[in-house]
Design a protein around this motif. Sequence first.
Motif, PDB file in Angstrom:
ATOM      1  N   ARG A  65      46.046  -3.703  -4.288  1.00 33.25           N
ATOM      2  CA  ARG A  65      45.861  -2.601  -3.332  1.00 33.25           C
ATOM      3  C   ARG A  65      44.381  -2.318  -3.072  1.00 33.25           C
ATOM      4  O   ARG A  65      44.031  -1.789  -2.047  1.00 33.25           O
ATOM      5  CB  ARG A  65      46.548  -1.347  -3.843  1.00 33.25           C
ATOM      6  N   GLY A 110      46.562  -5.734   8.691  1.00 35.70           N
ATOM      7  CA  GLY A 110      47.561  -4.750   9.096  1.00 35.70           C
ATOM      8  C   GLY A 110      48.980  -5.246   8.878  1.00 35.70           C
ATOM      9  O   GLY A 110      49.937  -4.586   9.251  1.00 35.70           O
ATOM     10  N   ASP A 122      49.542  -1.596   4.050  1.00 37.14           N
ATOM     11  CA  ASP A 122      48.757  -0.358   4.007  1.00 37.14           C
ATOM     12  C   ASP A 122      47.755  -0.317   2.852  1.00 37.14           C
ATOM     13  O   ASP A 122      47.275   0.755   2.477  1.00 37.14           O
ATOM     14  CB  ASP A 122      49.681   0.852   3.928  1.00 37.14           C
TER      15      ASP A 122
END
Length: 117
Positions: A86, A93, A115
């Motif tokens: 992350r 995207g 995300d």
Amino acid sequence: MRKLAPVAWLAACCALSGAALAFDDGQYESVSPDIRAWFKGVVAPNGVPCCDIADGHRTEYNFHDGAYWVPIEGQWMQVPPHAVIRERGNPLGEAVVWYVRHRGSIIISCFVPADAV
């Protein structure tokens, strides 16, 4: 030493699969340098490089039961927690998953959700 063996094996498989299967015959020439650099710089939380642009697969995903799930070769598979990345962001995207096939099994080495920040 025994704990390092799977890491070394995964890095070797990634390098070998990249050399054997993931060659650039022009299909990636339109990829911008910043995206190319991002793919080359993504590293799993355990320190193993995810490989390169040709080894990552854009994918859809679901999140349920506290885990990410991705479709690979027509089958939804749970992403192991150690493969989720992350902190590298995601300039695409879209989610990206890196995996290898070994002895009939699919091993997910890295996953970046759409995300990721």
